[in-house]
Each structure stands twice: as structure tokens, then as C-alpha cells.
Design a protein around this motif. Structure first.
Motif, PDB file in Angstrom:
ATOM      1  N   ALA A 168       0.829  -1.208   0.000  1.00 41.55           N
ATOM      2  CA  ALA A 168       0.000   0.000   0.000  1.00 41.55           C
ATOM      3  C   ALA A 168       0.862   1.256   0.000  1.00 41.55           C
ATOM      4  O   ALA A 168       0.403   2.335  -0.382  1.00 41.55           O
ATOM      5  N   ASP A 169       2.108   1.116   0.413  1.00 41.69           N
ATOM      6  CA  ASP A 169       3.026   2.255   0.460  1.00 41.69           C
ATOM      7  C   ASP A 169       3.672   2.549  -0.890  1.00 41.69           C
ATOM      8  O   ASP A 169       4.457   3.502  -0.995  1.00 41.69           O
ATOM      9  N   TYR A 170       3.383   1.754  -1.920  1.00 41.91           N
ATOM     10  CA  TYR A 170       4.105   1.869  -3.193  1.00 41.91           C
ATOM     11  C   TYR A 170       3.170   1.943  -4.395  1.00 41.91           C
ATOM     12  O   TYR A 170       2.047   1.438  -4.370  1.00 41.91           O
ATOM     13  N   SER A 171       3.671   2.562  -5.440  1.00 45.62           N
ATOM     14  CA  SER A 171       2.991   2.634  -6.731  1.00 45.62           C
ATOM     15  C   SER A 171       3.995   2.311  -7.826  1.00 45.62           C
ATOM     16  O   SER A 171       5.204   2.413  -7.623  1.00 45.62           O
ATOM     17  N   MET A 172       3.468   1.952  -8.977  1.00 46.77           N
ATOM     18  CA  MET A 172       4.289   1.677 -10.157  1.00 46.77           C
ATOM     19  C   MET A 172       3.966   2.743 -11.199  1.00 46.77           C
ATOM     20  O   MET A 172       2.811   3.169 -11.319  1.00 46.77           O
ATOM     21  N   GLU A 173       4.986   3.168 -11.937  1.00 50.36           N
ATOM     22  CA  GLU A 173       4.802   4.125 -13.022  1.00 50.36           C
ATOM     23  C   GLU A 173       5.569   3.648 -14.245  1.00 50.36           C
ATOM     24  O   GLU A 173       6.519   2.885 -14.123  1.00 50.36           O
ATOM     25  N   ASN A 174       5.148   4.148 -15.405  1.00 52.12           N
ATOM     26  CA  ASN A 174       5.902   3.845 -16.617  1.00 52.12           C
ATOM     27  C   ASN A 174       6.341   5.125 -17.305  1.00 52.12           C
ATOM     28  O   ASN A 174       5.864   6.218 -17.000  1.00 52.12           O
ATOM     29  N   GLN A 175       7.270   4.967 -18.223  1.00 52.33           N
ATOM     30  CA  GLN A 175       7.706   6.053 -19.092  1.00 52.33           C
ATOM     31  C   GLN A 175       7.920   5.421 -20.462  1.00 52.33           C
ATOM     32  O   GLN A 175       8.880   4.676 -20.669  1.00 52.33           O
ATOM     33  N   THR A 176       6.988   5.686 -21.359  1.00 52.12           N
ATOM     34  CA  THR A 176       7.099   5.134 -22.702  1.00 52.12           C
ATOM     35  C   THR A 176       7.912   6.082 -23.571  1.00 52.12           C
ATOM     36  O   THR A 176       8.143   7.232 -23.203  1.00 52.12           O
ATOM     37  N   ASN A 177       8.322   5.593 -24.726  1.00 52.29           N
ATOM     38  CA  ASN A 177       9.089   6.453 -25.632  1.00 52.29           C
ATOM     39  C   ASN A 177       8.268   7.659 -26.068  1.00 52.29           C
ATOM     40  O   ASN A 177       8.809   8.733 -26.284  1.00 52.29           O
ATOM     41  N   ALA A 178       6.947   7.483 -26.165  1.00 59.24           N
ATOM     42  CA  ALA A 178       6.078   8.582 -26.567  1.00 59.24           C
ATOM     43  C   ALA A 178       5.978   9.651 -25.484  1.00 59.24           C
ATOM     44  O   ALA A 178       5.640  10.798 -25.779  1.00 59.24           O
ATOM     45  N   THR A 179       6.267   9.282 -24.237  1.00 61.74           N
ATOM     46  CA  THR A 179       6.146  10.239 -23.136  1.00 61.74           C
ATOM     47  C   THR A 179       7.485  10.512 -22.461  1.00 61.74           C
ATOM     48  O   THR A 179       7.528  10.859 -21.280  1.00 61.74           O
ATOM     49  N   ALA A 180       8.581  10.344 -23.174  1.00 58.97           N
ATOM     50  CA  ALA A 180       9.907  10.578 -22.587  1.00 58.97           C
ATOM     51  C   ALA A 180       9.920  11.942 -21.901  1.00 58.97           C
ATOM     52  O   ALA A 180       9.418  12.921 -22.424  1.00 58.97           O
ATOM     53  N   GLY A 181      10.486  11.969 -20.722  1.00 57.05           N
ATOM     54  CA  GLY A 181      10.522  13.197 -19.933  1.00 57.05           C
ATOM     55  C   GLY A 181       9.404  13.241 -18.910  1.00 57.05           C
ATOM     56  O   GLY A 181       9.435  14.050 -17.989  1.00 57.05           O
ATOM     57  N   THR A 182       8.411  12.368 -19.064  1.00 55.33           N
ATOM     58  CA  THR A 182       7.268  12.342 -18.159  1.00 55.33           C
ATOM     59  C   THR A 182       7.012  10.917 -17.694  1.00 55.33           C
ATOM     60  O   THR A 182       6.982   9.998 -18.499  1.00 55.33           O
ATOM     61  N   TRP A 183       6.858  10.762 -16.407  1.00 56.03           N
ATOM     62  CA  TRP A 183       6.460   9.472 -15.849  1.00 56.03           C
ATOM     63  C   TRP A 183       4.969   9.517 -15.607  1.00 56.03           C
ATOM     64  O   TRP A 183       4.434  10.521 -15.154  1.00 56.03           O
ATOM     65  N   ASP A 208      12.911   1.713  -6.948  1.00 62.01           N
ATOM     66  CA  ASP A 208      13.647   0.882  -7.895  1.00 62.01           C
ATOM     67  C   ASP A 208      13.140   1.209  -9.294  1.00 62.01           C
ATOM     68  O   ASP A 208      11.992   1.616  -9.470  1.00 62.01           O
ATOM     69  N   GLN A 209      14.005   1.023 -10.281  1.00 61.73           N
ATOM     70  CA  GLN A 209      13.650   1.364 -11.659  1.00 61.73           C
ATOM     71  C   GLN A 209      14.308   0.403 -12.624  1.00 61.73           C
ATOM     72  O   GLN A 209      15.454   0.002 -12.435  1.00 61.73           O
ATOM     73  N   PHE A 210      13.555   0.048 -13.684  1.00 58.94           N
ATOM     74  CA  PHE A 210      14.123  -0.727 -14.776  1.00 58.94           C
ATOM     75  C   PHE A 210      14.194   0.178 -15.988  1.00 58.94           C
ATOM     76  O   PHE A 210      13.202   0.773 -16.388  1.00 58.94           O
ATOM     77  N   GLY A 211      15.370   0.291 -16.590  1.00 57.22           N
ATOM     78  CA  GLY A 211      15.585   1.140 -17.754  1.00 57.22           C
ATOM     79  C   GLY A 211      16.138   2.494 -17.357  1.00 57.22           C
ATOM     80  O   GLY A 211      16.159   2.866 -16.190  1.00 57.22           O
ATOM     81  N   VAL A 212      16.589   3.223 -18.355  1.00 52.55           N
ATOM     82  CA  VAL A 212      17.205   4.532 -18.146  1.00 52.55           C
ATOM     83  C   VAL A 212      16.199   5.617 -18.492  1.00 52.55           C
ATOM     84  O   VAL A 212      15.649   5.629 -19.595  1.00 52.55           O
ATOM     85  N   SER A 213      15.945   6.522 -17.541  1.00 53.30           N
ATOM     86  CA  SER A 213      14.983   7.606 -17.762  1.00 53.30           C
ATOM     87  C   SER A 213      15.282   8.356 -19.052  1.00 53.30           C
ATOM     88  O   SER A 213      16.439   8.601 -19.389  1.00 53.30           O
ATOM     89  N   ASP A 214      14.204   8.724 -19.747  1.00 50.80           N
ATOM     90  CA  ASP A 214      14.279   9.553 -20.955  1.00 50.80           C
ATOM     91  C   ASP A 214      15.135   8.937 -22.058  1.00 50.80           C
ATOM     92  O   ASP A 214      15.679   9.648 -22.892  1.00 50.80           O
ATOM     93  N   THR A 215      15.281   7.619 -22.052  1.00 49.01           N
ATOM     94  CA  THR A 215      16.119   6.933 -23.041  1.00 49.01           C
ATOM     95  C   THR A 215      15.324   5.830 -23.720  1.00 49.01           C
ATOM     96  O   THR A 215      14.796   4.941 -23.049  1.00 49.01           O
ATOM     97  N   ASP A 216      15.256   5.893 -25.048  1.00 48.42           N
ATOM     98  CA  ASP A 216      14.642   4.814 -25.818  1.00 48.42           C
ATOM     99  C   ASP A 216      15.574   3.617 -25.704  1.00 48.42           C
ATOM    100  O   ASP A 216      16.742   3.691 -26.077  1.00 48.42           O
ATOM    101  N   GLY A 217      15.055   2.516 -25.193  1.00 49.43           N
ATOM    102  CA  GLY A 217      15.893   1.349 -24.958  1.00 49.43           C
ATOM    103  C   GLY A 217      16.202   0.519 -26.189  1.00 49.43           C
ATOM    104  O   GLY A 217      16.911  -0.487 -26.084  1.00 49.43           O
ATOM    105  N   THR A 218      15.707   0.929 -27.356  1.00 48.24           N
ATOM    106  CA  THR A 218      15.945   0.148 -28.571  1.00 48.24           C
ATOM    107  C   THR A 218      17.436  -0.044 -28.797  1.00 48.24           C
ATOM    108  O   THR A 218      18.197   0.916 -28.858  1.00 48.24           O
TER     109      THR A 218
END
Length: 165
Positions: A49-64, A140-150
Motif C-alpha cells: 500500500a506504500d508503493y505505486s508503479m509508473e511507466n515512461q514510454t518512448n512517446a512520453t519521454a521526460g514524463t512518468w 527501484d527502476q528498470f531502464g534509463v529515464s528519458d532513453t529509448d531502450g531500442t
């Protein structure tokens, strides 16, 4: 007195180890890139209950965004929890059949429909993170913020990635 002080430091340090840790992510190779799953390990006793998950897609780079509060997972101690994109009625039977060894009480579905968070609606080159729901601190985070992982070492398109022990 010095020995007691060292013991207190060791015990107080144990309290901070109670966090969720991303241990795996999947962008399946079935229709629509399914299943989309985030595997999280509850290190110690974790109240989700203390945690949430967020995503950052390539279309929304710069915004979680697409925040999903993880409260449905309840409190878990030293066990794996699975967050799955989609409705339990539609995705659940397929997920359960493919991953029969996973305890169904540790599997949580995001649901579908208007207004339902879709944080795992990611492709294998997008980022996902777990945050403290009240302080918004990244846990914790998987992937690099604001970076297209392709083409990056962490790309998991139509595949999966697993954290090294």
C-alpha cells in the motif's frame, strides 16, 4: 557501551531493507506483446500500500505516468509478487496456464477499461519504476529515464529481462 551502539546500528539498518525490488520484466511475444509482467521481490516485510508503479514510454519521454497503486498486493514477506497488464478474466487463465508454478495469490492484474491505469502497457524498450506513494521517492527502476531502450543492453522487446542476483 560501544558494543551496544554497534548493535543498534545493525538493527536499525535492517529496517531499511524492507523494500520492493524489481527482479524481472516481460514483454511477451504473443499477440499484442502479451503477457506484460513485472516481477517484484518483497525484501523483508513490505506493505505494498506504500508503493505505486509508473511507466515512461518512448512517446512520453521526460514524463512518468500511468501510476498504479500496488495496495492490492497487501503485505508480503520475502516472496515474489507478479503484476500483470490486463483484466484477470481475460488474461488470468492464459497467465495461470503458462506460469502454473506461480502462486495465484501473488498475481495482480491491472484491469482494463477507461480510467484504469496501464503502467505495464509498455514495449520492450520502455521504462518502469516503483515509487513510494507518499513521498514519490523512486525505490527501484528498470531502464534509463528519458532513453529509448531500442538496441540497448536492457531492451526486452518480445522477451524478458531478469535482474542478476
Amino acid at each position: 557501551m560501544k558494543k551496544l551502539y554497534i548493535l543498534l546500528l545493525a538493527v536499525s539498518g535492517l529496517g531499511y531493507a524492507q523494500t520492493p525490488i524489481i527482479t524481472g520484466i516481460m514483454d511477451g511475444d504473443c499477440t499484442g506483446g502479451n503477457p506484460k509482467v513485472l516481477e517484484v521481490y518483497a525484501s523483508g516485510t513490505v506493505n505494498f500500500a506504500d508503493y505505486s508503479m509508473e511507466n515512461q514510454t518512448n512517446a512520453t519521454a521526460g514524463t512518468w505516468g500511468q501510476t498504479w497503486n500496488l495496495a492490492a498486493a497487501g503485505t508480503k514477506t520475502n516472496e515474489f509478487v507478479y503484476f500483470v497488464q490486463g483484466d484477470a478474466a481475460a488474461v488470468g487463465p492464459v497467465f495461470a496456464a503458462e506460469f502454473a508454478a506461480i502462486n495465484s495469490s501473488n498475481v495482480f492484474y491491472s484491469g482494463t477499461g477507461t480510467g484504469v491505469p496501464q503502467p505495464l502497457n509498455v514495449n520492450g524498450d520502455d521504462r518502469v519504476r516503483i515509487i513510494n506513494a507518499s513521498s514519490l521517492t523512486v525505490i527501484d527502476q528498470f531502464g534509463v529515464s528519458d532513453t529509448d531502450g531500442t538496441g540497448s543492453p536492457w531492451e526486452y522487446l518480445d522477451s524478458w529481462a531478469k535482474r542478476n542476483n
